[in-house]
Scaffold this motif. Structure first.
Motif, PDB file in Angstrom:
ATOM      1  N   VAL A 170     -31.797  -3.022  14.454  1.00  0.00           N
ATOM      2  CA  VAL A 170     -32.736  -2.544  13.298  1.00  0.00           C
ATOM      3  C   VAL A 170     -33.166  -1.222  12.710  1.00  0.00           C
ATOM      4  O   VAL A 170     -33.040  -0.764  11.991  1.00  0.00           O
ATOM      5  CB  VAL A 170     -34.523  -2.400  14.146  1.00  0.00           C
ATOM      6  N   THR A 171     -31.704  -0.691  13.797  1.00  0.00           N
ATOM      7  CA  THR A 171     -30.936   1.035  12.824  1.00  0.00           C
ATOM      8  C   THR A 171     -30.068   0.555  11.813  1.00  0.00           C
ATOM      9  O   THR A 171     -30.375   1.214  10.523  1.00  0.00           O
ATOM     10  CB  THR A 171     -30.506   1.610  13.894  1.00  0.00           C
ATOM     11  N   ALA A 172     -29.293  -0.191  11.757  1.00  0.00           N
ATOM     12  CA  ALA A 172     -28.780  -0.651  10.691  1.00  0.00           C
ATOM     13  C   ALA A 172     -29.289  -1.648  10.149  1.00  0.00           C
ATOM     14  O   ALA A 172     -28.775  -1.225   8.193  1.00  0.00           O
ATOM     15  CB  ALA A 172     -27.456  -1.866  11.090  1.00  0.00           C
ATOM     16  N   LEU A 173     -30.855  -2.434   9.969  1.00  0.00           N
ATOM     17  CA  LEU A 173     -30.739  -2.727   9.143  1.00  0.00           C
ATOM     18  C   LEU A 173     -31.859  -1.535   7.802  1.00  0.00           C
ATOM     19  O   LEU A 173     -31.914  -1.177   7.196  1.00  0.00           O
ATOM     20  CB  LEU A 173     -32.190  -3.826   9.209  1.00  0.00           C
ATOM     21  N   GLY A 174     -32.622  -0.224   8.559  1.00  0.00           N
ATOM     22  CA  GLY A 174     -33.136   0.583   7.703  1.00  0.00           C
ATOM     23  C   GLY A 174     -32.084   1.539   7.287  1.00  0.00           C
ATOM     24  O   GLY A 174     -32.893   1.687   6.295  1.00  0.00           O
ATOM     25  N   VAL A 175     -30.495   1.621   8.069  1.00  0.00           N
ATOM     26  CA  VAL A 175     -30.193   2.270   6.945  1.00  0.00           C
ATOM     27  C   VAL A 175     -29.496   1.954   5.593  1.00  0.00           C
ATOM     28  O   VAL A 175     -29.567   2.734   5.098  1.00  0.00           O
ATOM     29  CB  VAL A 175     -28.903   3.019   8.268  1.00  0.00           C
ATOM     30  N   GLY A 176     -29.566   0.492   6.372  1.00  0.00           N
ATOM     31  CA  GLY A 176     -29.128  -0.615   5.061  1.00  0.00           C
ATOM     32  C   GLY A 176     -29.822  -0.214   3.604  1.00  0.00           C
ATOM     33  O   GLY A 176     -29.601  -0.269   2.287  1.00  0.00           O
ATOM     34  N   SER A 177     -31.058  -0.431   4.499  1.00  0.00           N
ATOM     35  CA  SER A 177     -32.340  -0.248   2.974  1.00  0.00           C
ATOM     36  C   SER A 177     -32.587   0.868   2.503  1.00  0.00           C
ATOM     37  O   SER A 177     -32.805   1.046   1.163  1.00  0.00           O
ATOM     38  CB  SER A 177     -33.827  -1.019   3.571  1.00  0.00           C
ATOM     39  N   LEU A 178     -31.872   1.952   3.146  1.00  0.00           N
ATOM     40  CA  LEU A 178     -32.396   3.746   2.662  1.00  0.00           C
ATOM     41  C   LEU A 178     -31.386   3.621   1.743  1.00  0.00           C
ATOM     42  O   LEU A 178     -31.164   3.725   0.563  1.00  0.00           O
ATOM     43  CB  LEU A 178     -32.302   4.486   3.471  1.00  0.00           C
ATOM     44  N   ALA A 179     -30.323   2.865   2.574  1.00  0.00           N
ATOM     45  CA  ALA A 179     -29.019   2.902   1.342  1.00  0.00           C
ATOM     46  C   ALA A 179     -29.115   2.422   0.024  1.00  0.00           C
ATOM     47  O   ALA A 179     -28.707   2.890  -1.235  1.00  0.00           O
ATOM     48  CB  ALA A 179     -27.897   2.876   1.650  1.00  0.00           C
ATOM     49  N   ILE A 180     -29.730   1.281  -0.220  1.00  0.00           N
ATOM     50  CA  ILE A 180     -30.793   0.217  -1.222  1.00  0.00           C
ATOM     51  C   ILE A 180     -31.075   0.701  -2.066  1.00  0.00           C
ATOM     52  O   ILE A 180     -31.326   0.830  -3.609  1.00  0.00           O
ATOM     53  CB  ILE A 180     -30.625  -0.709  -0.258  1.00  0.00           C
TER      54      ILE A 180
END
Length: 362
Positions: A170-180
């Protein structure tokens, strides 16, 4: 079940085999019960569910029932098989592998059922509420996003079942979404604006709009930009975020009728009532001009060298305004000339006075 074991010989009643046989028999009974439940569900869907769906005005429930009936019966059978295998005294690795595989199968079937229901709901919304343009542009993207959401949810539930730590995922998905989101800020802004334009629908494909000094017909409404064909046959590609934040005029809303205006000045000595009558008569004789609402002429103001009149008329299609205006102008000019109504040129009188104070003296 114990009565069946009563007839076994004492030396044959090994506690381990007796326990295993008892659990196997219970598992078989569970599988049989769930199989009967699936058949009962099939009968209920075929007789009761079909009748209830036929009583409604919409066919949405019929399509949903047809698409989920097969997976629902399969889910009942797989659930019974999962419970039956889970209670068997198998080896730890074999039991965990078998029950885990069936759990994944059940989650997959549930995901398929949810996807089919959501797919029918999105199709119904796009066709009946949002319109054809939204169905063509937005619904494929929304369907993909919903599919991704369902798959991610099923993956998280599966990982949670096998005691995997999903916090890191979940953390990785959140960080990836923020970067995108930060990298594609402008693109996302245009996409959100595209959603707004298609749902709010301030204009549709084919409408003629005026944006500032630009006037053109809407050719396509995309997720990132809107294409407009100007009157000089050039294409304007405008980002959707700019359209959402700008004031525009939709000439085709609420209907395609167009209103034209013709301004003309007549001399101060002319008959104003006759001039207005001639202007209205000239407009009515033009085939493109609507009889209802009827053309109207008004004395607008008193100019420096003329009485300013305005003629208002309606045409069936706003694209005919210019052609109708040309014909009306020609008819008014001819009618005024025949009836002695003059269209004066702007005149200005300049009075030059001689300055006697500074004149040279003899």
């Amino acid at each position: 079940m114990d009565s069946l074991l009563y007839y076994l010989k004492p030396d044959e009643m090994d506690p381990f085999y007796l326990f295993w046989a008892k659990q196997a028999l219970i598992s078989v009974v569970i599988i049989a019960v769930f199989y009967l439940l699936s058949r009962l569900l099939q009968v209920l869907i075929a007789k009761i569910g079909t009748r209830l769906c036929a009583a409604t005005e919409t066919d949405l429930d019929d399509r949903i029932l047809e698409r989920v009936s097969g997976p629902a019966m399969l889910l009942v059978n797989c659930a019974g098989l999962y419970l039956a295998i889970k209670r068997l005294p198998l080896h730890d690795k074999v039991g965990i592998a078998a029950s885990g595989l069936l759990f994944v199968v059940n989650i997959t079937i549930l995901t398929v059922i949810a996807y089919r229901v959501l797919d029918e709901l999105l199709k119904a919304y796009g066709a009946r509420v949002a319109g054809a343009e939204v169905s063509r542009q937005i619904m494929p993207l929304v369907e993909k996003l919903c599919t991704i959401f369902l798959v991610v949810t099923a993956l998280i539930i599966t990982l949670k079942h096998f005691n995997y730590d999903i916090l890191s995922l979940v953390t990785a998905l959140g960080v990836g979404s923020l970067a995108i989101g930060l990298a594609a800020k402008d693109t996302l802004a245009n996409m959100v604006s595209g959603f707004t334009l298609m749902i709010d629908r301030p204009f549709r494909i084919g409408d003629r709009i005026q944006l500032g000094a630009q006037v053109g017909d809407v050719i396509d409404i995309g997720l990132r930009s809107t294409k407009i064909k100007a009157l000089d046959n050039t294409y304007l590609i405008i980002p959707n975020s700019e359209l959402c934040n700008s004031t525009l005029i939709n000439m085709a809303f609420p209907d395609v009728r167009g209103k034209g205006r013709i301004n003309v000045g007549i001399g101060y000595g002319c008959d104003v009532a006759l001039a207005k009558e001639l202007m209205v008569r000239s407009a009515i004789e033009i085939p493109e001009v609507l009889k209802e609402p009827a053309p109207e002429a008004f004395l607008v103001n008193f100019g420096d060298s003329a009485l300013n009149l305005s003629l208002f008329f309606w045409v069936a299609d706003y694209t005919h305004v210019f052609a109708a205006s040309d014909k009306i102008n020609s008819a008014i000019l001819k009618s005024f000339h025949s009836n002695g109504i003059t269209i004066p040129y702007p005149t200005r009188t300049v009075i030059h006075e001689k300055d006697t104070n500074n004149a040279p003296q003899d």
